[in-house]
Design an enzyme around this catalytic site. Structure first.
Site, PDB file in Angstrom:
ATOM      1  N   SER A   2      -3.857   0.640  -4.943  1.00  0.00           N
ATOM      2  CA  SER A   2      -3.375  -0.626  -4.378  1.00  0.00           C
ATOM      3  C   SER A   2      -4.466  -1.673  -4.193  1.00  0.00           C
ATOM      4  O   SER A   2      -4.169  -2.798  -3.816  1.00  0.00           O
ATOM      5  CB  SER A   2      -2.661  -0.369  -3.037  1.00  0.00           C
ATOM      6  OG  SER A   2      -3.572   0.151  -2.087  1.00  0.00           O
TER       7      SER A   2
ATOM      8  N   HIS B  96       0.842  -1.197   0.000  1.00  0.00           N
ATOM      9  CA  HIS B  96       0.000   0.000   0.000  1.00  0.00           C
ATOM     10  C   HIS B  96       0.882   1.253   0.000  1.00  0.00           C
ATOM     11  O   HIS B  96       0.655   2.188  -0.774  1.00  0.00           O
ATOM     12  CB  HIS B  96      -0.920   0.008   1.223  1.00  0.00           C
ATOM     13  CG  HIS B  96      -1.673   1.294   1.385  1.00  0.00           C
ATOM     14  ND1 HIS B  96      -2.883   1.534   0.777  1.00  0.00           N
ATOM     15  CD2 HIS B  96      -1.351   2.430   2.061  1.00  0.00           C
ATOM     16  CE1 HIS B  96      -3.284   2.764   1.072  1.00  0.00           C
ATOM     17  NE2 HIS B  96      -2.382   3.336   1.853  1.00  0.00           N
TER      18      HIS B  96
ATOM     19  N   GLU C  91      -5.492   9.490  -0.423  1.00  0.00           N
ATOM     20  CA  GLU C  91      -5.904   8.086  -0.296  1.00  0.00           C
ATOM     21  C   GLU C  91      -6.892   7.640  -1.382  1.00  0.00           C
ATOM     22  O   GLU C  91      -6.789   6.527  -1.882  1.00  0.00           O
ATOM     23  CB  GLU C  91      -6.528   7.832   1.095  1.00  0.00           C
ATOM     24  CG  GLU C  91      -5.558   7.978   2.261  1.00  0.00           C
ATOM     25  CD  GLU C  91      -4.504   6.867   2.338  1.00  0.00           C
ATOM     26  OE1 GLU C  91      -4.660   5.834   1.659  1.00  0.00           O
ATOM     27  OE2 GLU C  91      -3.514   7.056   3.066  1.00  0.00           O
TER      28      GLU C  91
ATOM     29  N   HIS D 195       1.371   4.749  -2.730  1.00  0.00           N
ATOM     30  CA  HIS D 195       1.623   6.171  -2.464  1.00  0.00           C
ATOM     31  C   HIS D 195       2.825   6.758  -3.199  1.00  0.00           C
ATOM     32  O   HIS D 195       2.772   7.877  -3.703  1.00  0.00           O
ATOM     33  CB  HIS D 195       1.905   6.384  -0.958  1.00  0.00           C
ATOM     34  CG  HIS D 195       0.686   6.442  -0.097  1.00  0.00           C
ATOM     35  ND1 HIS D 195      -0.099   7.564   0.006  1.00  0.00           N
ATOM     36  CD2 HIS D 195       0.126   5.518   0.725  1.00  0.00           C
ATOM     37  CE1 HIS D 195      -1.097   7.329   0.848  1.00  0.00           C
ATOM     38  NE2 HIS D 195      -0.982   6.090   1.303  1.00  0.00           N
TER      39      HIS D 195
END
Ligand SMILES: [Fe+2]
Length: 254
Positions: free
Chosen positions: A189, A124, A170, A129
């Site tokens: 993700s 993740h 996010e 990111h």
């Protein structure tokens, strides 16, 4: 690249990535995760995400070495992927963002939970990111977000500003070439989250700071509403707007 800046609040959570300790099976899980996600990301990922992935030469077949990722990233935007032990309290998290250090976990999900982990893992954090941190305007936005939040100790205000983070970093979307593309790590993700958004079950509205601030975060269900920016300048400017309102003591929403 070792973190050389002082991070007093984050210090208890800083750790090392023991790269040699990853097993062949774990490298295989990373490769499987990347193999599963790439077809959808190549088609629906934001241009900036895909460019970042390529720029940083993130590996397809083995877990990323965070020092190597940081070395490339730092040359480009001054950001680091800094290993941390896990969940961090907000002040430590903001302190790290303000110092251009992205708190990055080093553990990897197991093969029987490929699609979902309750807490972020290295897939993740790095796959989701880090490529965006190679884009200067996004990198500046994230640093600014950390700097601003680090100065606030009102929980209610932080919760509202956290909605901006949630609906951009996010679960952010962007319109490119007449289509909605994903750049938020939770979408990048996760096949389930991404498919939900690209399908008909989620409404996509133009990013509007006031509406984002009015939209509570729900972590336990798929999204019914998300927001698409037109360019990354929008979220950078939104943080400035928000900071101005807070500094003047006015309402967060107009
Ligand atoms: Fe995340």
């Amino acid at each position: 690249m070792a973190t050389t800046v002082a991070l007093p609040k984050a210090a208890p959570f800083l750790t090392e990535q023991d790269y040699a300790a990853y097993t062949t099976a774990q490298h295989g899980i990373w490769a499987e995760l990347v193999r599963r996600r790439m077809p959808q990301i190549e088609q629906h990922g934001a241009r900036e995400y895909l460019d970042g992935f390529e720029t940083l030469c993130l590996p397809f077949d083995r877990l990323p070495n965070l020092a190597a990722v940081s070395a490339k990233l730092h040359r480009r935007t001054g950001w680091n992927t800094t290993p941390v032990s896990g969940f961090m309290p907000a002040p430590a998290f903001f302190e790290m963002l303000a110092a251009r250090c992205f708190p990055t976990t080093t553990w990897l999900r197991s093969r029987d939970s490929l699609e979902y982990t309750p807490e972020p893992d290295i897939f993740h954090d790095v796959f989701g990111h880090v490529p965006m941190h190679a884009r200067p305007v996004f990198a500046d936005f994230l640093e600014h977000y950390g700097q601003h939040c680090a100065r606030i100790d009102d929980e209610a205000i932080l919760e509202r500003i956290g909605r901006v983070f949630w609906y951009t970093v996010e679960f952010g979307l962007i319109r490119q070439d007449g289509r909605v593309k994903v750049y938020g790590s939770g979408l990048i993700s996760s096949d389930g989250e991404c498919s939900n958004v690209l399908g008909s079950r989620c409404t996509v509205r133009a990013f509007n700071l006031n509406e984002v601030l009015r939209t509570p975060v729900k972590v336990d269900e798929m999204h019914h509403l998300l927001f698409a920016i037109e360019s990354f300048d929008e979220i950078y400017e939104a943080m400035h707007t928000l900071e101005g309102r807070i500094n003047q003591g006015s309402r967060l929403e107009d």
